[in-house]
Design a protein around this motif. Structure first.
Motif, PDB file in Angstrom:
ATOM      1  N   SER A  80     -30.240 113.907 -91.464  1.00  0.00           N
ATOM      2  CA  SER A  80     -29.893 114.899 -90.439  1.00  0.00           C
ATOM      3  C   SER A  80     -29.395 116.191 -91.073  1.00  0.00           C
ATOM      4  O   SER A  80     -29.732 117.288 -90.610  1.00  0.00           O
ATOM      5  CB  SER A  80     -28.829 114.304 -89.508  1.00  0.00           C
ATOM      6  OG  SER A  80     -28.385 115.265 -88.592  1.00  0.00           O
ATOM      7  N   TRP A  81     -28.608 116.071 -92.145  1.00  0.00           N
ATOM      8  CA  TRP A  81     -28.082 117.250 -92.814  1.00  0.00           C
ATOM      9  C   TRP A  81     -29.224 118.086 -93.387  1.00  0.00           C
ATOM     10  O   TRP A  81     -29.236 119.310 -93.245  1.00  0.00           O
ATOM     11  CB  TRP A  81     -27.093 116.849 -93.910  1.00  0.00           C
ATOM     12  CG  TRP A  81     -26.289 118.003 -94.403  1.00  0.00           C
ATOM     13  CD1 TRP A  81     -25.081 118.422 -93.931  1.00  0.00           C
ATOM     14  CD2 TRP A  81     -26.639 118.906 -95.459  1.00  0.00           C
ATOM     15  NE1 TRP A  81     -24.667 119.534 -94.626  1.00  0.00           N
ATOM     16  CE2 TRP A  81     -25.599 119.846 -95.569  1.00  0.00           C
ATOM     17  CE3 TRP A  81     -27.722 119.007 -96.316  1.00  0.00           C
ATOM     18  CZ2 TRP A  81     -25.619 120.885 -96.502  1.00  0.00           C
ATOM     19  CZ3 TRP A  81     -27.750 120.033 -97.253  1.00  0.00           C
ATOM     20  CH2 TRP A  81     -26.706 120.957 -97.336  1.00  0.00           C
ATOM     21  N   ILE A  82     -30.203 117.418 -93.999  1.00  0.00           N
ATOM     22  CA  ILE A  82     -31.350 118.151 -94.545  1.00  0.00           C
ATOM     23  C   ILE A  82     -32.136 118.812 -93.415  1.00  0.00           C
ATOM     24  O   ILE A  82     -32.585 119.947 -93.551  1.00  0.00           O
ATOM     25  CB  ILE A  82     -32.240 117.220 -95.398  1.00  0.00           C
ATOM     26  CG1 ILE A  82     -31.484 116.806 -96.669  1.00  0.00           C
ATOM     27  CG2 ILE A  82     -33.559 117.905 -95.761  1.00  0.00           C
ATOM     28  CD1 ILE A  82     -32.178 115.725 -97.483  1.00  0.00           C
ATOM     29  N   ASP A  83     -32.295 118.123 -92.291  1.00  0.00           N
ATOM     30  CA  ASP A  83     -32.978 118.718 -91.136  1.00  0.00           C
ATOM     31  C   ASP A  83     -32.298 120.008 -90.689  1.00  0.00           C
ATOM     32  O   ASP A  83     -32.952 120.970 -90.294  1.00  0.00           O
ATOM     33  CB  ASP A  83     -33.030 117.752 -89.955  1.00  0.00           C
ATOM     34  CG  ASP A  83     -34.063 116.650 -90.127  1.00  0.00           C
ATOM     35  OD1 ASP A  83     -34.937 116.763 -91.028  1.00  0.00           O
ATOM     36  OD2 ASP A  83     -33.987 115.666 -89.365  1.00  0.00           O
ATOM     37  N   LYS A  84     -30.969 120.027 -90.752  1.00  0.00           N
ATOM     38  CA  LYS A  84     -30.196 121.204 -90.331  1.00  0.00           C
ATOM     39  C   LYS A  84     -30.155 122.293 -91.405  1.00  0.00           C
ATOM     40  O   LYS A  84     -29.739 123.413 -91.121  1.00  0.00           O
ATOM     41  CB  LYS A  84     -28.771 120.795 -89.962  1.00  0.00           C
ATOM     42  CG  LYS A  84     -28.702 119.928 -88.733  1.00  0.00           C
ATOM     43  CD  LYS A  84     -27.292 119.453 -88.477  1.00  0.00           C
ATOM     44  CE  LYS A  84     -27.265 118.449 -87.337  1.00  0.00           C
ATOM     45  NZ  LYS A  84     -25.968 117.792 -87.212  1.00  0.00           N
ATOM     46  N   HIS A  85     -30.540 121.946 -92.624  1.00  0.00           N
ATOM     47  CA  HIS A  85     -30.523 122.877 -93.755  1.00  0.00           C
ATOM     48  C   HIS A  85     -31.890 122.828 -94.441  1.00  0.00           C
ATOM     49  O   HIS A  85     -32.028 122.237 -95.516  1.00  0.00           O
ATOM     50  CB  HIS A  85     -29.398 122.521 -94.736  1.00  0.00           C
ATOM     51  CG  HIS A  85     -28.048 122.567 -94.113  1.00  0.00           C
ATOM     52  ND1 HIS A  85     -27.503 121.483 -93.454  1.00  0.00           N
ATOM     53  CD2 HIS A  85     -27.141 123.567 -94.023  1.00  0.00           C
ATOM     54  CE1 HIS A  85     -26.312 121.823 -92.992  1.00  0.00           C
ATOM     55  NE2 HIS A  85     -26.071 123.078 -93.316  1.00  0.00           N
TER      56      HIS A  85
END
Length: 94
Positions: free
Chosen positions: A81-86
């Motif tokens: 999820s963090w990579i999706d947001k960044h």
């Protein structure tokens, strides 16, 4: 809010976040060939909602990028999820 420090503990296959000398969270991984597989991220309840998980994710992924030897597989929902947001970190994904 006090500063968070992140250290890599390769013998335990995890990154640790500390705040005021206290373990605040961990991002666990395992190595599989040319992959760093992130398996679980956990923030201690007393530190939830304070950006510890995001600090862990960024520090761990920055280290993988800097080493330049491996790609990432995010089996951990938080890291994914963090990579999706960044999306500037998406290039690290295998």
């Amino acid at each position: 809010m006090s500063e968070v420090s992140v250290t890599h503990e390769p013998e335990q296959q995890r990154y640790e976040a500390h705040r005021q000398g206290e373990l605040a969270g961990v991002a666990q991984y395992r190595l599989e060939g040319d992959l760093v597989v992130f398996t679980h991220t956990q923030v201690e309840p007393a530190h939830e909602g304070q950006g510890i998980g995001s600090t862990l994710a960024q520090a761990a992924l920055d280290e993988v990028r800097e080493a330049g030897e491996r790609k990432v597989r995010a089996d951990c929902a938080f890291i994914a999820s963090w990579i999706d947001k960044h999306p500037d970190y998406a290039d690290l994904l295998a």
